[in-house]
Write a protein that holds these residues in place. Structure first.
Motif, PDB file in Angstrom:
ATOM      1  N   GLU A   1      -2.202  -2.222  11.148  1.00 36.20           N
ATOM      2  CA  GLU A   1      -3.370  -2.743  11.853  1.00 36.20           C
ATOM      3  C   GLU A   1      -3.400  -4.263  11.896  1.00 36.20           C
ATOM      4  O   GLU A   1      -3.934  -4.865  12.832  1.00 36.20           O
ATOM      5  CB  GLU A   1      -4.653  -2.235  11.172  1.00 36.20           C
ATOM      6  CG  GLU A   1      -4.772  -0.723  11.184  1.00 36.20           C
ATOM      7  CD  GLU A   1      -5.968  -0.242  10.381  1.00 36.20           C
ATOM      8  OE1 GLU A   1      -6.923  -1.019  10.206  1.00 36.20           O
ATOM      9  OE2 GLU A   1      -5.946   0.899   9.913  1.00 36.20           O
ATOM     10  N   GLN A   2      -2.866  -4.909  10.853  1.00 37.54           N
ATOM     11  CA  GLN A   2      -2.856  -6.361  10.780  1.00 37.54           C
ATOM     12  C   GLN A   2      -1.538  -6.809  10.179  1.00 37.54           C
ATOM     13  O   GLN A   2      -0.939  -6.102   9.380  1.00 37.54           O
ATOM     14  CB  GLN A   2      -4.007  -6.885   9.908  1.00 37.54           C
ATOM     15  CG  GLN A   2      -5.384  -6.562  10.408  1.00 37.54           C
ATOM     16  CD  GLN A   2      -6.462  -7.092   9.474  1.00 37.54           C
ATOM     17  OE1 GLN A   2      -6.166  -7.797   8.515  1.00 37.54           O
ATOM     18  NE2 GLN A   2      -7.710  -6.762   9.751  1.00 37.54           N
ATOM     19  N   ALA A   3      -1.086  -7.994  10.575  1.00 35.30           N
ATOM     20  CA  ALA A   3       0.075  -8.627   9.946  1.00 35.30           C
ATOM     21  C   ALA A   3      -0.328 -10.053   9.612  1.00 35.30           C
ATOM     22  O   ALA A   3      -0.831 -10.778  10.471  1.00 35.30           O
ATOM     23  CB  ALA A   3       1.282  -8.615  10.879  1.00 35.30           C
ATOM     24  N   CYS A   4      -0.142 -10.454   8.364  1.00 34.95           N
ATOM     25  CA  CYS A   4      -0.666 -11.732   7.895  1.00 34.95           C
ATOM     26  C   CYS A   4       0.416 -12.584   7.246  1.00 34.95           C
ATOM     27  O   CYS A   4       1.277 -12.074   6.535  1.00 34.95           O
ATOM     28  CB  CYS A   4      -1.785 -11.517   6.871  1.00 34.95           C
ATOM     29  SG  CYS A   4      -3.094 -10.406   7.441  1.00 34.95           S
TER      30      CYS A   4
ATOM     31  N   MET B   1     -10.476  -6.395   6.302  1.00 33.03           N
ATOM     32  CA  MET B   1     -10.492  -4.982   5.948  1.00 33.03           C
ATOM     33  C   MET B   1      -9.582  -4.223   6.894  1.00 33.03           C
ATOM     34  O   MET B   1      -9.715  -4.316   8.112  1.00 33.03           O
ATOM     35  CB  MET B   1     -11.920  -4.425   6.039  1.00 33.03           C
ATOM     36  CG  MET B   1     -12.874  -5.064   5.031  1.00 33.03           C
ATOM     37  SD  MET B   1     -12.464  -4.665   3.324  1.00 33.03           S
ATOM     38  CE  MET B   1     -12.889  -2.938   3.282  1.00 33.03           C
ATOM     39  N   ALA B   2      -8.613  -3.483   6.350  1.00 38.82           N
ATOM     40  CA  ALA B   2      -7.708  -2.680   7.157  1.00 38.82           C
ATOM     41  C   ALA B   2      -7.139  -1.566   6.288  1.00 38.82           C
ATOM     42  O   ALA B   2      -7.070  -1.693   5.066  1.00 38.82           O
ATOM     43  CB  ALA B   2      -6.570  -3.536   7.720  1.00 38.82           C
ATOM     44  N   ASP B   3      -6.727  -0.473   6.915  1.00 35.23           N
ATOM     45  CA  ASP B   3      -6.105   0.620   6.170  1.00 35.23           C
ATOM     46  C   ASP B   3      -4.627   0.375   5.938  1.00 35.23           C
ATOM     47  O   ASP B   3      -4.028   0.927   5.016  1.00 35.23           O
ATOM     48  CB  ASP B   3      -6.291   1.949   6.919  1.00 35.23           C
ATOM     49  CG  ASP B   3      -7.689   2.529   6.708  1.00 35.23           C
ATOM     50  OD1 ASP B   3      -8.155   2.512   5.553  1.00 35.23           O
ATOM     51  OD2 ASP B   3      -8.296   2.977   7.680  1.00 35.23           O
ATOM     52  N   CYS B   4      -4.021  -0.452   6.780  1.00 38.65           N
ATOM     53  CA  CYS B   4      -2.602  -0.766   6.616  1.00 38.65           C
ATOM     54  C   CYS B   4      -2.349  -2.177   7.127  1.00 38.65           C
ATOM     55  O   CYS B   4      -2.705  -2.511   8.257  1.00 38.65           O
ATOM     56  CB  CYS B   4      -1.732   0.236   7.383  1.00 38.65           C
ATOM     57  SG  CYS B   4       0.045  -0.051   7.199  1.00 38.65           S
ATOM     58  N   ALA B   5      -1.757  -2.998   6.285  1.00 35.67           N
ATOM     59  CA  ALA B   5      -1.484  -4.387   6.666  1.00 35.67           C
ATOM     60  C   ALA B   5      -0.105  -4.794   6.173  1.00 35.67           C
ATOM     61  O   ALA B   5       0.370  -4.312   5.138  1.00 35.67           O
ATOM     62  CB  ALA B   5      -2.538  -5.324   6.088  1.00 35.67           C
TER      63      ALA B   5
ATOM     64  N   ALA C   1      -1.587  -0.632   1.768  1.00 38.68           N
ATOM     65  CA  ALA C   1      -2.296   0.475   2.408  1.00 38.68           C
ATOM     66  C   ALA C   1      -3.442   0.965   1.544  1.00 38.68           C
ATOM     67  O   ALA C   1      -3.407   0.855   0.316  1.00 38.68           O
ATOM     68  CB  ALA C   1      -1.321   1.625   2.681  1.00 38.68           C
ATOM     69  N   SER C   2      -4.444   1.512   2.196  1.00 39.39           N
ATOM     70  CA  SER C   2      -5.578   2.105   1.498  1.00 39.39           C
ATOM     71  C   SER C   2      -5.192   3.489   0.989  1.00 39.39           C
ATOM     72  O   SER C   2      -4.166   4.066   1.374  1.00 39.39           O
ATOM     73  CB  SER C   2      -6.776   2.234   2.443  1.00 39.39           C
ATOM     74  OG  SER C   2      -6.489   3.189   3.468  1.00 39.39           O
ATOM     75  N   GLU C   3      -6.028   4.039   0.127  1.00 41.81           N
ATOM     76  CA  GLU C   3      -5.776   5.374  -0.407  1.00 41.81           C
ATOM     77  C   GLU C   3      -5.764   6.414   0.710  1.00 41.81           C
ATOM     78  O   GLU C   3      -4.954   7.340   0.722  1.00 41.81           O
ATOM     79  CB  GLU C   3      -6.836   5.720  -1.455  1.00 41.81           C
ATOM     80  CG  GLU C   3      -6.596   7.034  -2.172  1.00 41.81           C
ATOM     81  CD  GLU C   3      -7.594   7.269  -3.296  1.00 41.81           C
ATOM     82  OE1 GLU C   3      -7.359   8.183  -4.098  1.00 41.81           O
ATOM     83  OE2 GLU C   3      -8.603   6.533  -3.371  1.00 41.81           O
ATOM     84  N   GLU C   4      -6.660   6.233   1.676  1.00 44.94           N
ATOM     85  CA  GLU C   4      -6.727   7.174   2.793  1.00 44.94           C
ATOM     86  C   GLU C   4      -5.435   7.146   3.616  1.00 44.94           C
ATOM     87  O   GLU C   4      -4.927   8.191   4.052  1.00 44.94           O
ATOM     88  CB  GLU C   4      -7.919   6.833   3.691  1.00 44.94           C
ATOM     89  CG  GLU C   4      -9.286   7.014   3.046  1.00 44.94           C
ATOM     90  CD  GLU C   4      -9.670   5.885   2.114  1.00 44.94           C
ATOM     91  OE1 GLU C   4     -10.666   6.027   1.379  1.00 44.94           O
ATOM     92  OE2 GLU C   4      -8.961   4.843   2.112  1.00 44.94           O
ATOM     93  N   PHE C   5      -4.891   5.945   3.825  1.00 44.72           N
ATOM     94  CA  PHE C   5      -3.652   5.811   4.588  1.00 44.72           C
ATOM     95  C   PHE C   5      -2.489   6.447   3.831  1.00 44.72           C
ATOM     96  O   PHE C   5      -1.645   7.124   4.427  1.00 44.72           O
ATOM     97  CB  PHE C   5      -3.364   4.326   4.842  1.00 44.72           C
ATOM     98  CG  PHE C   5      -2.221   4.069   5.773  1.00 44.72           C
ATOM     99  CD1 PHE C   5      -2.429   3.916   7.135  1.00 44.72           C
ATOM    100  CD2 PHE C   5      -0.918   3.983   5.288  1.00 44.72           C
ATOM    101  CE1 PHE C   5      -1.360   3.678   7.998  1.00 44.72           C
ATOM    102  CE2 PHE C   5       0.147   3.743   6.138  1.00 44.72           C
ATOM    103  CZ  PHE C   5      -0.071   3.591   7.499  1.00 44.72           C
ATOM    104  N   VAL C   6      -2.441   6.225   2.525  1.00 44.58           N
ATOM    105  CA  VAL C   6      -1.381   6.813   1.700  1.00 44.58           C
ATOM    106  C   VAL C   6      -1.386   8.335   1.829  1.00 44.58           C
ATOM    107  O   VAL C   6      -0.335   8.969   1.998  1.00 44.58           O
ATOM    108  CB  VAL C   6      -1.554   6.397   0.225  1.00 44.58           C
ATOM    109  CG1 VAL C   6      -0.624   7.205  -0.684  1.00 44.58           C
ATOM    110  CG2 VAL C   6      -1.269   4.907   0.061  1.00 44.58           C
ATOM    111  N   GLN C   7      -2.559   8.927   1.774  1.00 38.40           N
ATOM    112  CA  GLN C   7      -2.669  10.380   1.875  1.00 38.40           C
ATOM    113  C   GLN C   7      -2.323  10.872   3.282  1.00 38.40           C
ATOM    114  O   GLN C   7      -1.650  11.904   3.448  1.00 38.40           O
ATOM    115  CB  GLN C   7      -4.079  10.813   1.488  1.00 38.40           C
ATOM    116  CG  GLN C   7      -4.410  10.564   0.020  1.00 38.40           C
ATOM    117  CD  GLN C   7      -5.854  10.828  -0.320  1.00 38.40           C
ATOM    118  OE1 GLN C   7      -6.696  11.016   0.577  1.00 38.40           O
ATOM    119  NE2 GLN C   7      -6.184  10.841  -1.607  1.00 38.40           N
TER     120      GLN C   7
END
Length: 231
Positions: free
Chosen positions: A58-61, A68-72, A193-199
């Motif tokens: 969702e983002q690249a930094c 806030m993002a689920d995957c960066a 990644a967030s926990e939701e993304f990992v799952q």
């Protein structure tokens, strides 16, 4: 009502699910590459390691970013000058000017390269205060070279004995060339990644959770004119 409104939002768990790195090389060599190529390789390797598509990011930094993002994708790269940390821009303040002022006030400056003087003088002060020996500092270089043997991305992969480290070419005071870090070109990336993304992507077996992190900037004590160690 006020205390309820001021409560901090619940913290979300964060995991590292993929990493990537280029090989670090000496600046100025014929096959050296520019920032875009270095960044591309590190990022693509991180995606391949995570086994997720780029469209999922969702983002690249690059640098310090709060969002806030689920995957960066977090990316860092450097392309240095062949002769190291020379001053290249005379139209602006050098960000380490204040640190050098502390060095001047404590030990003065000689004709040696400035950065080794900064670290070498901090080591010298540590010896004066705590009785540290030159071997203690040399063991840091010995340990790092020993680790490099198993890292295919290291610029140098040679192992040296402690005696070889201490007997190598002198750079400043007790610091020898095998105790100093080289100038390098390279890049590295990590996917968070967030926990939701990992799952969602079934990454539980490779996810490494970040349990804590801390960031700090220079403190007033950093510029204590009596100590180079704090610099």
């Amino acid at each position: 009502m006020l205390s309820r409104a001021c409560k901090s939002p619940p913290q979300r768990r964060v995991f590292v699910v993929g990493v990537g790195m280029t090989k670090f090389v000496k600046p100025g060599v014929e096959n050296s590459r520019d920032y875009p190529d270095l960044a591309k390789e590190a990022g693509q390797k991180a995606l391949a390691d995570a086994q997720i598509p780029y469209s999922a990011v969702e983002q690249a930094c690059v640098g310090y970013v709060y969002g806030m993002a689920d995957c960066a994708l977090a990316l860092g790269f450097e392309k240095m000058y062949k002769r190291g940390l020379e001053t290249k821009f005379s139209d602006r303040t050098n960000p380490v000017d204040k640190h050098f002022e502390v060095l001047v006030n404590k030990y003065g400056i000689s004709a040696h390269p400035i950065v080794p003087q900064l670290f070498g003088s901090a080591g010298k002060e540590h010896m004066e205060k705590y009785g540290t020996k030159t071997e203690h500092f040399a063991k840091i270089g010995w340990k790092n070279h020993k680790h490099s043997v198993n890292n295919p991305y290291s610029q140098f992969q040679d192992e040296y004995s402690l005696d070889e480290v201490m007997a190598s070419r002198s750079i400043f005071e007790f610091l020898t060339v095998l105790q100093c870090c080289p100038t390098s070109d390279g890049a590295a990336a990590a996917i968070l990644a967030s926990e939701e993304f990992v799952q969602k992507y079934g990454l539980q077996s490779k996810a490494v959770e970040i349990l804590a992190q801390e960031m700090v900037t220079d403190l007033p004590s950093t510029f204590d004119e009596e100590s180079v160690i704090k610099v």
